[in-house]
Motif scaffolding. Structure first.
Motif, PDB file in Angstrom:
ATOM      1  N   GLU A  93       0.842  -1.203   0.000  1.00 54.15           N
ATOM      2  CA  GLU A  93       0.000   0.000   0.000  1.00 54.15           C
ATOM      3  C   GLU A  93       0.872   1.246   0.000  1.00 54.15           C
ATOM      4  O   GLU A  93       1.942   1.262   0.601  1.00 54.15           O
ATOM      5  CB  GLU A  93      -0.881   0.023   1.251  1.00 54.15           C
ATOM      6  CG  GLU A  93      -1.731  -1.219   1.424  1.00 54.15           C
ATOM      7  CD  GLU A  93      -1.951  -1.530   2.895  1.00 54.15           C
ATOM      8  OE1 GLU A  93      -2.931  -1.003   3.449  1.00 54.15           O
ATOM      9  OE2 GLU A  93      -1.139  -2.274   3.477  1.00 54.15           O
ATOM     10  N   VAL A  94       0.385   2.275  -0.666  1.00 51.81           N
ATOM     11  CA  VAL A  94       1.075   3.562  -0.703  1.00 51.81           C
ATOM     12  C   VAL A  94       0.036   4.664  -0.513  1.00 51.81           C
ATOM     13  O   VAL A  94      -1.016   4.667  -1.166  1.00 51.81           O
ATOM     14  CB  VAL A  94       1.814   3.772  -2.045  1.00 51.81           C
ATOM     15  CG1 VAL A  94       2.420   5.162  -2.108  1.00 51.81           C
ATOM     16  CG2 VAL A  94       2.890   2.714  -2.236  1.00 51.81           C
ATOM     17  N   SER A  95       0.322   5.599   0.391  1.00 58.09           N
ATOM     18  CA  SER A  95      -0.511   6.788   0.555  1.00 58.09           C
ATOM     19  C   SER A  95       0.341   8.006   0.241  1.00 58.09           C
ATOM     20  O   SER A  95       1.304   8.301   0.955  1.00 58.09           O
ATOM     21  CB  SER A  95      -1.056   6.885   1.984  1.00 58.09           C
ATOM     22  OG  SER A  95      -1.708   8.129   2.182  1.00 58.09           O
ATOM     23  N   ARG A  96       0.022   8.702  -0.833  1.00 62.74           N
ATOM     24  CA  ARG A  96       0.761   9.896  -1.246  1.00 62.74           C
ATOM     25  C   ARG A  96       0.044  11.198  -0.879  1.00 62.74           C
ATOM     26  O   ARG A  96       0.542  12.279  -1.178  1.00 62.74           O
ATOM     27  CB  ARG A  96       1.020   9.859  -2.753  1.00 62.74           C
ATOM     28  CG  ARG A  96       1.899   8.698  -3.205  1.00 62.74           C
ATOM     29  CD  ARG A  96       2.108   8.724  -4.704  1.00 62.74           C
ATOM     30  NE  ARG A  96       2.891   7.579  -5.162  1.00 62.74           N
ATOM     31  CZ  ARG A  96       4.225   7.556  -5.220  1.00 62.74           C
ATOM     32  NH1 ARG A  96       4.903   8.627  -4.856  1.00 62.74           N
ATOM     33  NH2 ARG A  96       4.865   6.488  -5.654  1.00 62.74           N
ATOM     34  N   VAL A  97      -1.115  11.070  -0.248  1.00 60.50           N
ATOM     35  CA  VAL A  97      -1.914  12.245   0.122  1.00 60.50           C
ATOM     36  C   VAL A  97      -2.187  12.190   1.621  1.00 60.50           C
ATOM     37  O   VAL A  97      -2.586  11.138   2.157  1.00 60.50           O
ATOM     38  CB  VAL A  97      -3.236  12.292  -0.662  1.00 60.50           C
ATOM     39  CG1 VAL A  97      -4.074  13.486  -0.228  1.00 60.50           C
ATOM     40  CG2 VAL A  97      -2.960  12.329  -2.164  1.00 60.50           C
ATOM     41  N   LEU A  99       1.263  10.395   4.902  1.00 59.97           N
ATOM     42  CA  LEU A  99       1.943   9.705   3.794  1.00 59.97           C
ATOM     43  C   LEU A  99       2.619   8.455   4.353  1.00 59.97           C
ATOM     44  O   LEU A  99       3.345   8.525   5.366  1.00 59.97           O
ATOM     45  CB  LEU A  99       2.974  10.615   3.134  1.00 59.97           C
ATOM     46  CG  LEU A  99       2.459  11.578   2.048  1.00 59.97           C
ATOM     47  CD1 LEU A  99       1.458  12.563   2.619  1.00 59.97           C
ATOM     48  CD2 LEU A  99       3.622  12.309   1.401  1.00 59.97           C
ATOM     49  N   SER A 100       2.403   7.333   3.685  1.00 63.33           N
ATOM     50  CA  SER A 100       2.903   6.073   4.242  1.00 63.33           C
ATOM     51  C   SER A 100       3.166   5.043   3.151  1.00 63.33           C
ATOM     52  O   SER A 100       2.674   5.167   2.023  1.00 63.33           O
ATOM     53  CB  SER A 100       1.907   5.503   5.259  1.00 63.33           C
ATOM     54  OG  SER A 100       0.675   5.198   4.621  1.00 63.33           O
ATOM     55  N   VAL A 101       3.924   4.018   3.516  1.00 56.40           N
ATOM     56  CA  VAL A 101       4.217   2.886   2.634  1.00 56.40           C
ATOM     57  C   VAL A 101       4.200   1.625   3.479  1.00 56.40           C
ATOM     58  O   VAL A 101       4.747   1.605   4.594  1.00 56.40           O
ATOM     59  CB  VAL A 101       5.601   3.019   1.949  1.00 56.40           C
ATOM     60  CG1 VAL A 101       5.912   1.763   1.131  1.00 56.40           C
ATOM     61  CG2 VAL A 101       5.659   4.256   1.076  1.00 56.40           C
ATOM     62  N   SER A 102       3.572   0.568   2.975  1.00 52.02           N
ATOM     63  CA  SER A 102       3.692  -0.744   3.623  1.00 52.02           C
ATOM     64  C   SER A 102       4.272  -1.738   2.626  1.00 52.02           C
ATOM     65  O   SER A 102       3.959  -1.704   1.435  1.00 52.02           O
ATOM     66  CB  SER A 102       2.347  -1.229   4.164  1.00 52.02           C
ATOM     67  OG  SER A 102       1.468  -1.573   3.127  1.00 52.02           O
ATOM     68  N   LEU A 103       5.118  -2.598   3.153  1.00 58.63           N
ATOM     69  CA  LEU A 103       5.864  -3.574   2.357  1.00 58.63           C
ATOM     70  C   LEU A 103       5.604  -4.961   2.903  1.00 58.63           C
ATOM     71  O   LEU A 103       5.736  -5.195   4.111  1.00 58.63           O
ATOM     72  CB  LEU A 103       7.362  -3.245   2.437  1.00 58.63           C
ATOM     73  CG  LEU A 103       8.358  -4.347   2.075  1.00 58.63           C
ATOM     74  CD1 LEU A 103       8.323  -4.631   0.573  1.00 58.63           C
ATOM     75  CD2 LEU A 103       9.771  -3.945   2.494  1.00 58.63           C
ATOM     76  N   TYR A 137       5.781  -4.678   6.800  1.00 62.53           N
ATOM     77  CA  TYR A 137       6.560  -3.600   7.409  1.00 62.53           C
ATOM     78  C   TYR A 137       5.913  -2.279   7.001  1.00 62.53           C
ATOM     79  O   TYR A 137       5.771  -1.987   5.811  1.00 62.53           O
ATOM     80  CB  TYR A 137       8.006  -3.661   6.936  1.00 62.53           C
ATOM     81  CG  TYR A 137       8.721  -4.949   7.295  1.00 62.53           C
ATOM     82  CD1 TYR A 137       9.447  -5.058   8.482  1.00 62.53           C
ATOM     83  CD2 TYR A 137       8.661  -6.059   6.450  1.00 62.53           C
ATOM     84  CE1 TYR A 137      10.096  -6.237   8.810  1.00 62.53           C
ATOM     85  CE2 TYR A 137       9.304  -7.240   6.784  1.00 62.53           C
ATOM     86  CZ  TYR A 137      10.014  -7.331   7.962  1.00 62.53           C
ATOM     87  OH  TYR A 137      10.649  -8.500   8.287  1.00 62.53           O
ATOM     88  N   TYR A 138       5.535  -1.479   7.996  1.00 62.32           N
ATOM     89  CA  TYR A 138       4.775  -0.257   7.751  1.00 62.32           C
ATOM     90  C   TYR A 138       5.539   0.952   8.261  1.00 62.32           C
ATOM     91  O   TYR A 138       6.036   0.967   9.395  1.00 62.32           O
ATOM     92  CB  TYR A 138       3.426  -0.357   8.459  1.00 62.32           C
ATOM     93  CG  TYR A 138       2.582   0.894   8.446  1.00 62.32           C
ATOM     94  CD1 TYR A 138       2.043   1.389   7.266  1.00 62.32           C
ATOM     95  CD2 TYR A 138       2.284   1.571   9.633  1.00 62.32           C
ATOM     96  CE1 TYR A 138       1.242   2.532   7.257  1.00 62.32           C
ATOM     97  CE2 TYR A 138       1.483   2.703   9.642  1.00 62.32           C
ATOM     98  CZ  TYR A 138       0.966   3.181   8.450  1.00 62.32           C
ATOM     99  OH  TYR A 138       0.175   4.302   8.450  1.00 62.32           O
ATOM    100  N   GLY A 139       5.653   1.989   7.406  1.00 62.10           N
ATOM    101  CA  GLY A 139       6.276   3.240   7.799  1.00 62.10           C
ATOM    102  C   GLY A 139       5.387   4.408   7.416  1.00 62.10           C
ATOM    103  O   GLY A 139       4.874   4.466   6.286  1.00 62.10           O
ATOM    104  N   SER A 140       5.194   5.341   8.351  1.00 61.13           N
ATOM    105  CA  SER A 140       4.264   6.442   8.075  1.00 61.13           C
ATOM    106  C   SER A 140       4.816   7.773   8.570  1.00 61.13           C
ATOM    107  O   SER A 140       5.913   7.849   9.112  1.00 61.13           O
ATOM    108  CB  SER A 140       2.910   6.156   8.737  1.00 61.13           C
ATOM    109  OG  SER A 140       3.047   6.083  10.143  1.00 61.13           O
TER     110      SER A 140
END
Length: 253
Positions: free
Chosen positions: A120-124, A140-144, A152-155
């Protein structure tokens, strides 16, 4: 014709020839090299020609130049610290649920912890204090989803790197974005970091934000160790399954 001295016929030479044939085959004929001498016995690849008395090595005995495929059971996934910066700190605990806030300057690179596929990617940044608490806390976040089965989730990112989209494969250490303070970060530059299984898809924010404590693994990766969370995350999922969303959004990302 009979011999005048003995009256016997001379013996044919055939038995002598028959005795010489095995000797010739064994390399014992006059002029044959010493079987133990240089160049006559096979001592390994490149050590000299193979002689008739020494069979060539079988294909299985020859050294292979092919690179074997890594075995998941014997080759642990590689892990790296999620923020590539010199001045970094993190708390071993977190409010309300397991997770870790990693403090670093805004703009520092956030990288993939391990090899895997972007989920998942959140660019907004959709977080509003008047809006629903929980789903948009991360900004804004990315999960891998790592090849080890861990999400693995980073926000709270300030930016997501170009080309980082759902379904894209990434390698450990590849940049995913930059440290920021979007979402409910309260204007403090940091990365919220969570470990979880992949459960119900893109709307399981209450699981995605973290279900096991990351600090022991972060401490290992910071020291160039390779302690992996896969076993603990799998054990958590066996015990809890995929629980429903909490009634309160709680804090964190």
């Amino acid at each position: 014709m009979r011999s005048r001295s003995t009256g016997r016929r001379p013996r044919p030479a055939l038995p002598v020839l028959l005795l010489l044939v095995p000797a010739l085959a064994a390399g014992c004929a006059p002029g044959a090299g010493d079987p133990a001498g240089p160049g006559s016995s096979w001592q390994g690849p490149g050590s000299g020609p193979v002689t008739a008395e020494q069979p060539a090595a079988s294909p299985s005995a020859a050294p292979s130049t092919a690179v074997p495929s890594p075995s998941p059971s014997r080759t642990p996934a590689r892990h790296v610290f999620p923020v590539r910066a010199g001045n970094v700190a993190f708390h071993p605990t977190h409010s309300a649920y397991p997770g870790t806030d990693i403090f670093a300057d805004c703009g520092e690179p956030v990288v993939a912890v391990t090899d895997g596929r972007i989920l998942e990617v959140s660019r907004v940044d959709r977080f509003r204090r008047s809006g629903p608490l929980g789903p948009y806390n991360g900004g804004l976040s990315v999960s891998l989803l790592g090849d080890d089965g861990v999400r693995y989730y980073g926000s709270h990112l300030s930016a997501v790197a170009a080309g980082i989209d759902a379904g894209v494969r990434v390698r450990a250490g590849q940049q995913l974005g930059k440290v920021g303070h979007t979402g409910n970060a309260n204007n403090v530059c940091h990365l919220h970091f969570g470990l979880s299984p992949k459960c119900t898809g893109q709307n399981d924010w209450w699981i995605r934000r973290g279900v096991v404590w990351p600090a022991p693994y972060l401490s290992s990766w910071r020291k160039k160790g390779n302690r992996g969370p896969a076993a603990e995350v799998a054990a958590w999922q066996r015990k809890h399954g995929c629980p429903k969303a909490p009634s309160s959004g709680g804090g964190g990302g």
